[in-house]
Write an enzyme that holds these catalytic residues in place. Structure first.
Site, PDB file in Angstrom:
ATOM      1  N   PRO A  10       0.792  -1.237   0.000  1.00 23.54           N
ATOM      2  CA  PRO A  10       0.000   0.000   0.000  1.00 23.54           C
ATOM      3  C   PRO A  10       0.821   1.283   0.000  1.00 23.54           C
ATOM      4  O   PRO A  10       0.284   2.356  -0.238  1.00 23.54           O
ATOM      5  CB  PRO A  10      -0.785  -0.115   1.307  1.00 23.54           C
ATOM      6  CG  PRO A  10       0.092  -0.926   2.195  1.00 23.54           C
ATOM      7  CD  PRO A  10       0.794  -1.909   1.304  1.00 23.54           C
ATOM      8  N   ASP A  33       3.555   1.717 -11.717  1.00 27.16           N
ATOM      9  CA  ASP A  33       2.293   2.456 -11.745  1.00 27.16           C
ATOM     10  C   ASP A  33       2.443   3.802 -11.045  1.00 27.16           C
ATOM     11  O   ASP A  33       3.443   4.063 -10.376  1.00 27.16           O
ATOM     12  CB  ASP A  33       1.207   1.645 -11.015  1.00 27.16           C
ATOM     13  CG  ASP A  33       0.721   0.490 -11.862  1.00 27.16           C
ATOM     14  OD1 ASP A  33       0.969   0.486 -13.068  1.00 27.16           O
ATOM     15  OD2 ASP A  33       0.081  -0.411 -11.283  1.00 27.16           O
ATOM     16  N   LYS A  55      -1.362   5.674 -14.679  1.00 28.23           N
ATOM     17  CA  LYS A  55      -2.523   6.390 -15.218  1.00 28.23           C
ATOM     18  C   LYS A  55      -2.817   7.564 -14.295  1.00 28.23           C
ATOM     19  O   LYS A  55      -2.975   7.400 -13.098  1.00 28.23           O
ATOM     20  CB  LYS A  55      -3.735   5.456 -15.288  1.00 28.23           C
ATOM     21  CG  LYS A  55      -3.517   4.291 -16.216  1.00 28.23           C
ATOM     22  CD  LYS A  55      -4.724   3.372 -16.238  1.00 28.23           C
ATOM     23  CE  LYS A  55      -4.503   2.176 -17.153  1.00 28.23           C
ATOM     24  NZ  LYS A  55      -3.438   1.275 -16.708  1.00 28.23           N
ATOM     25  N   GLY A  85       0.842  -1.367  -7.404  1.00 29.34           N
ATOM     26  CA  GLY A  85       0.399  -1.063  -6.046  1.00 29.34           C
ATOM     27  C   GLY A  85      -0.366  -2.233  -5.446  1.00 29.34           C
ATOM     28  O   GLY A  85      -1.083  -2.951  -6.149  1.00 29.34           O
ATOM     29  N   GLY A  86      -0.205  -2.431  -4.142  1.00 26.48           N
ATOM     30  CA  GLY A  86      -0.952  -3.490  -3.458  1.00 26.48           C
ATOM     31  C   GLY A  86      -0.567  -4.853  -3.977  1.00 26.48           C
ATOM     32  O   GLY A  86       0.616  -5.218  -4.024  1.00 26.48           O
ATOM     33  N   ASP A  87      -1.555  -5.613  -4.408  1.00 26.49           N
ATOM     34  CA  ASP A  87      -1.344  -6.943  -4.987  1.00 26.49           C
ATOM     35  C   ASP A  87      -1.627  -6.886  -6.490  1.00 26.49           C
ATOM     36  O   ASP A  87      -2.611  -6.264  -6.903  1.00 26.49           O
ATOM     37  CB  ASP A  87      -2.284  -7.957  -4.322  1.00 26.49           C
ATOM     38  CG  ASP A  87      -2.065  -9.345  -4.878  1.00 26.49           C
ATOM     39  OD1 ASP A  87      -1.219 -10.069  -4.326  1.00 26.49           O
ATOM     40  OD2 ASP A  87      -2.710  -9.701  -5.889  1.00 26.49           O
ATOM     41  N   MET A 167     -11.608   2.073  -5.238  1.00 27.49           N
ATOM     42  CA  MET A 167     -11.992   2.940  -6.362  1.00 27.49           C
ATOM     43  C   MET A 167     -13.461   3.364  -6.281  1.00 27.49           C
ATOM     44  O   MET A 167     -14.149   3.457  -7.301  1.00 27.49           O
ATOM     45  CB  MET A 167     -11.730   2.220  -7.703  1.00 27.49           C
ATOM     46  CG  MET A 167     -10.270   1.916  -7.941  1.00 27.49           C
ATOM     47  SD  MET A 167      -9.985   0.864  -9.368  1.00 27.49           S
ATOM     48  CE  MET A 167     -10.355  -0.738  -8.701  1.00 27.49           C
ATOM     49  N   ALA A 196      -3.402   5.177   2.667  1.00 22.59           N
ATOM     50  CA  ALA A 196      -2.998   4.438   3.875  1.00 22.59           C
ATOM     51  C   ALA A 196      -1.512   4.089   3.843  1.00 22.59           C
ATOM     52  O   ALA A 196      -0.962   3.765   2.789  1.00 22.59           O
ATOM     53  CB  ALA A 196      -3.818   3.154   3.976  1.00 22.59           C
TER      54      ALA A 196
HETATM   55  C1  LIG Z   1      -6.452   0.163  -9.302  1.00 27.79           C
HETATM   56  S1  LIG Z   1      -6.796  -0.221  -7.638  1.00 27.79           S
HETATM   57  C2  LIG Z   1      -5.397  -1.184  -7.270  1.00 27.79           C
HETATM   58  C3  LIG Z   1      -5.503  -1.977  -5.995  1.00 27.79           C
HETATM   59  C4  LIG Z   1      -4.222  -2.684  -5.631  1.00 27.79           C
HETATM   60  N1  LIG Z   1      -3.865  -3.676  -6.612  1.00 27.79           N
HETATM   61  C5  LIG Z   1      -4.302  -3.329  -4.249  1.00 27.79           C
HETATM   62  O1  LIG Z   1      -4.276  -4.570  -4.128  1.00 27.79           O
HETATM   63  O2  LIG Z   1      -4.324  -2.574  -3.275  1.00 27.79           O
HETATM   64  C6  LIG Z   1      -6.453   1.308  -6.874  1.00 27.79           C
HETATM   65  C7  LIG Z   1      -7.342   1.555  -5.666  1.00 27.79           C
HETATM   66  O3  LIG Z   1      -6.830   0.858  -4.533  1.00 27.79           O
HETATM   67  C8  LIG Z   1      -7.069   1.605  -3.369  1.00 27.79           C
HETATM   68  N2  LIG Z   1      -5.777   1.979  -2.778  1.00 27.79           N
HETATM   69  C9  LIG Z   1      -4.558   1.772  -3.307  1.00 27.79           C
HETATM   70  N3  LIG Z   1      -3.590   2.196  -2.471  1.00 27.79           N
HETATM   71  C10 LIG Z   1      -4.233   2.691  -1.395  1.00 27.79           C
HETATM   72  C11 LIG Z   1      -3.784   3.272  -0.170  1.00 27.79           C
HETATM   73  N4  LIG Z   1      -2.489   3.446   0.099  1.00 27.79           N
HETATM   74  N5  LIG Z   1      -4.731   3.662   0.739  1.00 27.79           N
HETATM   75  C12 LIG Z   1      -6.033   3.489   0.493  1.00 27.79           C
HETATM   76  N6  LIG Z   1      -6.494   2.928  -0.635  1.00 27.79           N
HETATM   77  C13 LIG Z   1      -5.625   2.545  -1.574  1.00 27.79           C
HETATM   78  C14 LIG Z   1      -7.874   2.839  -3.790  1.00 27.79           C
HETATM   79  O4  LIG Z   1      -9.244   2.501  -3.716  1.00 27.79           O
HETATM   80  C15 LIG Z   1      -7.417   2.994  -5.220  1.00 27.79           C
HETATM   81  O5  LIG Z   1      -8.346   3.736  -5.977  1.00 27.79           O
END
Ligand SMILES: C[S@@+](CC[C@H](N)C(=O)[O-])C[C@H]1O[C@@H](n2cnc3c(N)ncnc32)[C@H](O)[C@@H]1O
Length: 245
Positions: A10, A33, A55, A85-87, A167, A196
């Site tokens: 995150p 990204d 993007k 980002g994230g997974d 999102m 976060a």
């Molecule tokens: C395209 S999605 C990708 C999600 C990512 N693959 C994941 O597993 O966290 C992007 C969305 O993830 C959420 N997000 C990503 N990073 C975040 C963070 N640091 N804090 C809160 N929400 C986050 C938001 O809703 C953001 O619009």
């Protein structure tokens, strides 16, 4: 010839997996990204090439171009890290990129990352499940593009578990109305956390019927359900949570 699809977590670099940190340190090229935290980008060796395909409003690299770029880099035999980002497989379009690479005969390695769907609630002290309060959590996107399946928010309202929305900022008013129409109480607790585990982290709490007018900014993770009233980040807040639970 392997391209690594790597989850960056995150934001906080301490939340990278050891494998992610190692692959970043060994990379020849990192394709990343927009939402990758600067502290994670700082781990990329100065000798490695960095390609930002993020993007952003008014600027985006079409997904097909990103996939084609990964195929081209993979064919060059470089150590390629595709940093997401994230997974990579949670709303990260990692599946599409893996398919394109495999179709081109290039091996793919997926390195899971800590998804914001669990990291963001945790940062705000919200357990997505809690014995006696919530026995399930559903992770759902609030952003749907033409041709994608509809989310049945009214059905989700009846699951009787925690709803974690990624999102969802732009459509939060409609989402709240649909969840209430599906049977969730207007006073259902909601917690939203923006950015976060980064320096820009902001946590907000409200009721479900206030979600549409709450001043929440992207990127945010929105949690709907009884657990959203919890705050296990401090003893005082936890005592309140124990009362709620
Ligand atoms: C395209 S999605 C990708 C999600 C990512 N693959 C994941 O597993 O966290 C992007 C969305 O993830 C959420 N997000 C990503 N990073 C975040 C963070 N640091 N804090 C809160 N929400 C986050 C938001 O809703 C953001 O619009």
């Amino acid at each position: 010839m392997t391209v690594s699809l790597v989850g960056a977590g995150p934001g906080d670099p301490d939340l990278l997996t050891m494998k992610a940190a190692r692959l970043i340190a060994e990379a020849d090229v990192v394709v990343h990204d927009a939402l990758i935290d600067q502290r994670v980008l700082d781990l990329i060796p100065v000798t490695a090439e960095r390609i930002d395909v993020g993007k952003r409003p008014g600027r985006s690299t079409p997904q097909e171009m990103i996939s084609a770029l990964l195929v081209e880099l993979g064919r060059q035999g470089k150590r390629v890290v595709r940093l997401k980002g994230g997974d990579p497989f949670v709303f990260g379009r990692g599946g599409e990129e893996a398919l394109a690479l495999l179709d081109a005969g290039i091996a793919v390695e997926v390195v899971p990352g800590i998804s914001s769907s669990i990291a963001a609630p945790a940062a705000a002290g919200v357990p997505v499940t809690h014995r006696g309060v919530s026995a399930a959590f559903t992770v759902v996107t609030g952003h749907r593009q033409a041709g994608e399946p509809n989310v049945d928010w009214r059905a989700l309202a009846r699951v009787n578990g925690t709803i974690v929305i990624l999102m969802g900022v732009a459509h939060r008013g409609t989402i709240a109305s649909e969840l209430i129409a599906g049977g969730l109480g207007a006073a259902t607790p909601v917690m939203a956390v923006r950015s976060a585990t980064t320096d820009g982290e902001v946590v907000q709490r409200c009721r479900l019927d206030e979600l549409g007018s709450a001043a929440i900014e992207s990127p945010a993770t929105i949690v709907v359900g009884a657990v959203a009233a919890f705050d296990l980040t401090s003893a005082t807040a936890a005592a309140h949570a124990a009362h709620v639970g």
